[in-house]
Motif scaffolding. Structure first.
Motif, short mmCIF file in Angstrom:
data_model
loop_
_atom_site.label_atom_id
_atom_site.label_comp_id
_atom_site.label_asym_id
_atom_site.label_seq_id
_atom_site.Cartn_x
_atom_site.Cartn_y
_atom_site.Cartn_z
N ARG A 1 0.83 -1.21 0.00
CA ARG A 1 0.00 0.00 0.00
C ARG A 1 0.87 1.26 0.00
N MET A 2 2.01 1.24 0.70
CA MET A 2 2.85 2.42 0.80
C MET A 2 4.15 2.30 0.01
N SER A 3 4.60 1.08 -0.24
CA SER A 3 5.85 0.89 -0.98
C SER A 3 5.73 -0.29 -1.94
N PRO A 4 4.89 -0.14 -2.97
CA PRO A 4 4.65 -1.27 -3.88
C PRO A 4 5.88 -1.71 -4.66
N ASP A 5 6.84 -0.80 -4.85
CA ASP A 5 8.01 -1.16 -5.65
C ASP A 5 9.11 -1.83 -4.83
N VAL A 6 8.91 -1.94 -3.54
CA VAL A 6 9.93 -2.55 -2.68
C VAL A 6 9.67 -4.05 -2.52
N TYR A 7 8.41 -4.43 -2.35
CA TYR A 7 8.06 -5.81 -2.03
C TYR A 7 7.86 -6.63 -3.31
N MET A 8 8.66 -7.67 -3.46
CA MET A 8 8.67 -8.46 -4.69
C MET A 8 7.83 -9.72 -4.60
N GLY A 9 7.53 -10.18 -3.38
CA GLY A 9 6.71 -11.37 -3.23
C GLY A 9 7.24 -12.29 -2.15
N VAL A 10 6.65 -13.49 -2.09
CA VAL A 10 7.05 -14.51 -1.12
C VAL A 10 7.67 -15.67 -1.89
N VAL A 11 8.82 -16.13 -1.41
CA VAL A 11 9.53 -17.23 -2.10
C VAL A 11 9.75 -18.38 -1.12
N PRO A 12 9.76 -19.63 -1.65
CA PRO A 12 9.97 -20.79 -0.78
C PRO A 12 11.47 -21.03 -0.54
N ILE A 13 11.75 -21.61 0.60
CA ILE A 13 13.09 -22.10 0.91
C ILE A 13 12.95 -23.62 1.02
N GLY B 1 17.90 -33.22 0.62
CA GLY B 1 18.96 -33.87 1.38
C GLY B 1 19.48 -32.91 2.45
N ASN B 2 20.78 -32.63 2.41
CA ASN B 2 21.37 -31.67 3.34
C ASN B 2 21.52 -30.28 2.74
N ASP B 3 21.02 -30.13 1.52
CA ASP B 3 21.20 -28.87 0.81
C ASP B 3 19.95 -27.99 0.96
N ILE B 4 20.15 -26.77 1.47
CA ILE B 4 19.05 -25.83 1.66
C ILE B 4 19.28 -24.63 0.75
N ARG B 5 18.25 -24.33 -0.08
CA ARG B 5 18.39 -23.22 -1.03
C ARG B 5 17.08 -22.44 -1.13
N VAL B 6 17.21 -21.15 -1.46
CA VAL B 6 16.07 -20.31 -1.76
C VAL B 6 15.59 -20.63 -3.17
N GLY C 1 13.40 -29.72 -3.92
CA GLY C 1 13.17 -30.44 -2.70
C GLY C 1 11.92 -30.00 -1.94
N LYS C 2 11.91 -30.30 -0.65
CA LYS C 2 10.75 -30.04 0.20
C LYS C 2 10.81 -28.61 0.75
N THR C 3 9.67 -27.93 0.71
CA THR C 3 9.61 -26.57 1.26
C THR C 3 9.65 -26.64 2.78
#
Length: 562
Positions: A78-90, A94-99, A103-105
């Motif tokens: 509402r106040m800064s529409p150009d700042v917020y890009m969205g929600v992303v899963p992480i 296995g042992n690898d965690i990435r944005v 794999g599993k969220t």
């Protein structure tokens, strides 16, 4: 299920690796708050919510964290529409965690364009670079936002007086554990009594504000660190203002605005986790930044910000609420900053810094509350022997830094008698004769007048049996155009007898020569207090626990000055 600490060292450590991000940045830095981890990755920020529950905020399961990530993006757009890009899963494979990896969220993050930290209002304040034009532009932007923000029955229910009372009482409950750590017991009690007195005295005003449509779905966290000036975030689409900004940077266009355009002000991080903290009187939003400007030592900019908001919105009613909501907002900052002390990873140096910041916010909150009490002023604390007036007067003097004048001490100085040396005279005899009493009050009056004239508030502790005695002191204050407050201490007779008999048993612990056998004589000579206006008279029953008596008095004084 991993503990919060185990999660911190698993997820956080994984996200501190550059290879955990789609574009494999050269560097990742971490900023931790009491509710979030923020990962700064080149020109992007990823904000991950901690699985915590503070009562007013619950992020304890993945579904809730996903929900509030979505809410954060929607509300802040509402106040800064150009700042917020969205929600992303992480995701974890296995042992690898990435944005946004395979794999599993296992988590979600709010993805934001990175703003220039040097352009945060908090940083500009620290460097002495924030201008009058800047705060006026911020005021206009906030006024414009409030004008179009949602209102109506549902919003009103979330921001009316009952919600304000709930929020404030919740603050007090959640900060009791910090008494003696980041807030003193005196500060805590003053702020509790001031807040309750203001809400009780001004219920009609709060209801009027609701009827006028002043409750809006606002920001809820409008402090200096959440406001950024001057230029668009990186990676903004190159059209409109973005194209103008590019032309400026390339030297093709030179603009000299009188003050920054509202479109170049980015206000981020509104409250998404609890609607009753965001839906509130617009004065509450305004008070947050006004308070923060005071905190940074710029009361001039604070005043100008509020005045500019009133000018832009036409809402003159915010002025009557400003000190109250500044008190509330400073308390919230003290509370939230205190919560950071729960972080086990703080170094001793960091812990001292955080505690000092919280203490400063709590002191500021109390300073706003005390603005309601005229200063300097004269406080007359009187009553029959055994009613606890000396204890109350001394405690009030210590609490509010008043100059204390005692009739017992003054009388014994005149008689050249040690304070703890007792002169058990008959009623109206010896150093308690009418002439000695007259001299005692005369000396006290001269001392009170001199202190008041020099700008020092005064509390006088004496029986003040007669109207004439009370009137002479109040007239002296009035001649200096100062207020007088009269406190008449009373107590149940059984309690008075117990206290007076205890004085004889423990004579070395008291200055007073009052005794039960004299009580009836003094009671018969008492002239009722009818000459004092009701809003300047407090009749205080001290029968209960001593620890509660001063608290009751403080609350009654706050109520009468509002």
């Amino acid at each position: 299920m991993p503990t919060l600490v185990e999660r911190r060292y698993t997820l956080v450590d994984a996200l501190l690796r550059p290879e955990a991000y789609p574009d494999e940045p050269t560097k990742v830095t971490l900023l931790e708050t009491h509710v979030s981890y923020l990962f700064f990755v080149d020109d992007v920020v990823y904000k991950v919510k901690k699985p915590v529950d503070y009562g007013f905020l619950d992020f304890t399961n993945l579904g809730k964290r996903r929900f509030y990530c979505d809410r954060e993006v929607a509300l802040n757009s509402r106040m800064s529409p150009d700042v917020y890009m969205g929600v992303v899963p992480i995701r974890q494979d296995g042992n690898d965690i990435r944005v946004e990896g395979p794999g599993k969220t296992i988590e979600y993050a709010v993805k934001m364009h990175r703003l220039d930290a040097d352009k945060a209002v908090s940083e500009l304040l620290r460097r002495g670079l924030l201008t009058s034009g800047d705060v006026r532009a911020i005021a206009r932007k906030v006024a414009r936002f409030h004008e179009t923000a949602a209102t109506g029955t549902e919003v009103n229910d979330l921001g009316d007086l009952s919600s304000i009372r709930r929020n404030i009482e919740e603050n007090f409950e959640q900060t009791e554990r910090f008494i003696g750590k980041t807030i003193t017991s005196d500060e805590y009690e003053d702020l509790v009594e001031y807040s309750r007195a203001f809400m009780r005295k001004n219920a009609t005003m709060f209801r009027l504000r609701t009827r006028q449509g002043r409750i809006r779905d606002g920001h809820g966290d409008l402090h200096a660190s959440n406001i950024f000036l001057g230029g668009e975030p990186e990676a903004m689409p190159k059209d409109g203002l973005g194209a103008v900004a590019d032309a400026e940077r390339e030297g093709l266009l030179r603009i000299e605005p009188v003050s920054i355009l509202p479109e170049k002000i980015h206000i981020i991080d509104c409250i998404e986790f609890n609607d009753r903290f965001r839906c509130a009187d617009v004065a509450e939003d305004i008070a947050f930044l006004a308070m923060d400007l005071d905190y940074f030592g710029r009361p001039d900019l604070s005043r100008e910000f509020v005045e500019a908001y009133v000018e832009a919105s036409g809402d003159t009613g915010v002025m009557a609420l400003m000190d109250f909501f500044k008190t509330y907002r400073a308390y919230v900052r003290g509370k939230v900053t205190s919560f950071r002390l729960d972080n086990p990873d703080l170094t001793n140096e960091e812990r001292l810094s955080v505690a000092g910041e919280a203490e400063a916010y709590f002191r500021l909150a109390r300073s706003y509350a005390l603005l309601s009490v005229p200063r300097p002023a004269l406080f007359i604390v009187g009553g029959l022997m055994g009613t606890g007036k000396s204890s109350i007067a001394e405690e009030l003097a210590n609490r509010w830094d008043l100059h204390y004048i005692s009739s017992d001490l003054t009388r014994k100085r005149l008689a050249d008698v040690a304070a703890t040396q007792h002169r058990y005279e008959e009623y109206g005899e010896g150093i308690y004769s009418a002439e000695y009493t007259r001299m005692t009050y005369e000396v006290m009056l001269d001392e009170a007048r001199g202190r008041l004239a020099s700008g020092e508030p005064v509390v006088v502790d004496a029986t003040f049996r007669a109207v004439e005695e009370r009137q002479r002191f109040s007239d002296a204050a009035a001649s200096l155009r100062l207020e007088t407050f009269v406190v008449e201490c009373t107590a149940a007779e059984g309690e008075i007898k117990r206290r007076l008999e205890a004085r004889i048993t423990h004579a070395e612990e008291t200055i007073s020569d009052g005794r039960w056998e004299l009580y009836r004589r003094q009671q018969a000579d008492w002239e009722p207090i009818t000459e004092v206006r009701a809003n300047r008279l407090v009749q205080l029953d001290t029968t209960g626990p001593r620890s509660e008596n001063l608290r009751k008095l403080v609350g009654e004084i706050f109520f009468r000055v509002m």
